[in-house]
Design an enzyme around this catalytic site. Structure first.
Site, PDB file in Angstrom:
ATOM      1  N   ASN A   1      -3.910   9.326  10.833  1.00  0.00           N
ATOM      2  CA  ASN A   1      -4.966   8.307  10.922  1.00  0.00           C
ATOM      3  C   ASN A   1      -6.345   8.963  11.052  1.00  0.00           C
ATOM      4  O   ASN A   1      -6.582   9.746  11.974  1.00  0.00           O
ATOM      5  CB  ASN A   1      -4.718   7.413  12.132  1.00  0.00           C
ATOM      6  CG  ASN A   1      -3.415   6.651  12.022  1.00  0.00           C
ATOM      7  OD1 ASN A   1      -3.366   5.535  11.548  1.00  0.00           O
ATOM      8  ND2 ASN A   1      -2.332   7.275  12.459  1.00  0.00           N
TER       9      ASN A   1
ATOM     10  N   TYR B   1       0.834  -1.203   0.000  1.00  0.00           N
ATOM     11  CA  TYR B   1       0.000   0.000   0.000  1.00  0.00           C
ATOM     12  C   TYR B   1       0.871   1.256   0.000  1.00  0.00           C
ATOM     13  O   TYR B   1       0.615   2.218  -0.738  1.00  0.00           O
ATOM     14  CB  TYR B   1      -0.905  -0.010   1.229  1.00  0.00           C
ATOM     15  CG  TYR B   1      -1.779   1.209   1.395  1.00  0.00           C
ATOM     16  CD1 TYR B   1      -3.000   1.301   0.724  1.00  0.00           C
ATOM     17  CD2 TYR B   1      -1.400   2.249   2.227  1.00  0.00           C
ATOM     18  CE1 TYR B   1      -3.808   2.413   0.878  1.00  0.00           C
ATOM     19  CE2 TYR B   1      -2.201   3.364   2.387  1.00  0.00           C
ATOM     20  CZ  TYR B   1      -3.408   3.449   1.712  1.00  0.00           C
ATOM     21  OH  TYR B   1      -4.195   4.557   1.866  1.00  0.00           O
TER      22      TYR B   1
ATOM     23  N   LYS C   1     -15.729  -3.844  18.105  1.00  0.00           N
ATOM     24  CA  LYS C   1     -15.390  -4.954  19.003  1.00  0.00           C
ATOM     25  C   LYS C   1     -16.012  -4.733  20.383  1.00  0.00           C
ATOM     26  O   LYS C   1     -16.648  -5.632  20.948  1.00  0.00           O
ATOM     27  CB  LYS C   1     -13.872  -5.071  19.114  1.00  0.00           C
ATOM     28  CG  LYS C   1     -13.371  -6.164  20.047  1.00  0.00           C
ATOM     29  CD  LYS C   1     -11.854  -6.179  20.047  1.00  0.00           C
ATOM     30  CE  LYS C   1     -11.290  -7.142  21.075  1.00  0.00           C
ATOM     31  NZ  LYS C   1     -11.595  -8.549  20.764  1.00  0.00           N
TER      32      LYS C   1
ATOM     33  N   LYS D   1       1.086   4.284  -2.862  1.00  0.00           N
ATOM     34  CA  LYS D   1       0.713   5.655  -2.537  1.00  0.00           C
ATOM     35  C   LYS D   1       1.865   6.634  -2.769  1.00  0.00           C
ATOM     36  O   LYS D   1       1.655   7.771  -3.187  1.00  0.00           O
ATOM     37  CB  LYS D   1       0.233   5.738  -1.084  1.00  0.00           C
ATOM     38  CG  LYS D   1      -1.171   5.191  -0.867  1.00  0.00           C
ATOM     39  CD  LYS D   1      -2.211   6.065  -1.555  1.00  0.00           C
ATOM     40  CE  LYS D   1      -3.622   5.681  -1.196  1.00  0.00           C
ATOM     41  NZ  LYS D   1      -4.630   6.567  -1.832  1.00  0.00           N
TER      42      LYS D   1
END
Length: 318
Positions: free
Chosen positions: A168, A139, A190, A143
């Site tokens: 992020n 990835y 979760k 990029k």
């Protein structure tokens, strides 16, 4: 009267695309038409389908968000797929934008493209200074090539193709899949499932010690529009919260439990990989342009994201 724009957003149904759509819907500007594409509209890995989309919508500007993305363990298992698919997508979008006479393209990169072995904080000049972390090199290299292509298209043809490098990202409309989702949406999902099942302790993969900067998708949407309208460099720009806002994964998990009003015990499975320990990014370049930009406080952004998932978990990307 402002110049008429037709702005095509690839990956328009994803986390950032939805945040941009929400923003532009709330503050409509004259002489602008926005098109938000998703994977059902066409396969950007296919050059023929990509050209058909551009012929159909005739964009003057492109915000390029589409990518094959996933969490740590998904990347570790499928580096080749992440490399090949993203190379195809990016090449097709930029080539078709050039051939179609698009005036500006803003592509979305990621801080994971930076070298694994480096000094901190990282800045825009350090993108190509060494190999990325081995966990997601496919990835990352794909990029990185967007930055290379942007500069080559500008040098050879004068194209105004640029890119942003967010830290992020998280927020409403995220990918909450436990395997392919990033850390915050995966933990939101979760913990939600475990709370619904009556759980009294919650396990986080890894030690909880790695540190990250997180940007709320609604803040990133505002910055994307600023880049589209105002930022005229070809060189990339990091869109990240201040270094002082960096948090550990343990603090992330604690904040999510707090948003659920849950005081249960947190456990850490240290047999699972932590991934890259840190990738602290400097936003000094952004601050030179926008010294007074206010980021949403992390606790508030987490709370809004948890509340959104609780209300929308049946239709969220799980």
């Amino acid at each position: 009267m402002s110049e008429s724009k037709t702005i095509l957003v690839t990956g328009g149904s994803g986390l950032v695309g939805k945040a941009i759509e929400e923003l532009v819907t709330s503050q409509k500007r004259e002489n602008e038409k926005w098109i938000f594409l998703n994977s059902k509209d066409g396969n950007l890995c296919d050059i023929v389908q990509t050209k058909k989309l551009f012929e159909k919508y005739k964009p003057t500007h492109v915000i390029h968000l589409a990518a094959k993305v996933g969490g740590l363990f998904d990347n570790m298992s499928n580096n080749l797929d992440f490399l090949k698919d993203n190379l195809h997508i990016n090449d097709n979008v930029l080539q078709t934008s050039f051939e179609s006479g698009v005036k500006k393209v803003v592509s979305c990169l990621s801080t994971c493209i930076f070298p694994d072995k480096t000094s901190y904080p990282i800045d825009e000049s350090m993108v190509h200074n060494g190999p990325p972390h081995t966990s997601n090199y496919g990835y990352s290299y794909a990029k990185r090539m967007v930055d290379v292509m942007n500069k080559a298209y500008n040098q050879q043809y004068g194209c105004q193709f640029t890119s942003v490098i967010p830290c992020n990202v998280f927020g409403p409309n995220d990918n909450f899949n436990l395997k392919s989702g990033h850390v915050i949406p995966a933990l939101i999902r979760k913990f939600f499932d475990e709370i619904q099942a009556g759980g009294t302790s919650f396990t986080v993969f890894g030690s909880g010690k790695p540190v990250r900067q997180f940007i709320y998708s609604r803040d990133l949407a505002k910055l994307f529009l600023w880049v589209l309208y105002e930022y005229n460099e070809i060189e990339p720009i990091i869109l990240a919260v201040d270094e002082s806002d960096e948090v550990t994964i343990k603090e992330v998990a604690e904040e999510i439990l707090k948003a659920y009003n849950c005081n249960s015990t947190l456990l850490f499975d240290t047999s699972k990989a932590d991934g890259q320990y840190k990738k602290t990014a400097s936003n000094s370049k952004l601050r030179k342009y926008l010294p007074d930009f206010e980021f949403t406080p992390f606790s508030k952004a987490v709370k809004e994201s948890v509340d959104w998932y609780c209300k929308n978990h049946e239709i969220a990307r799980n």
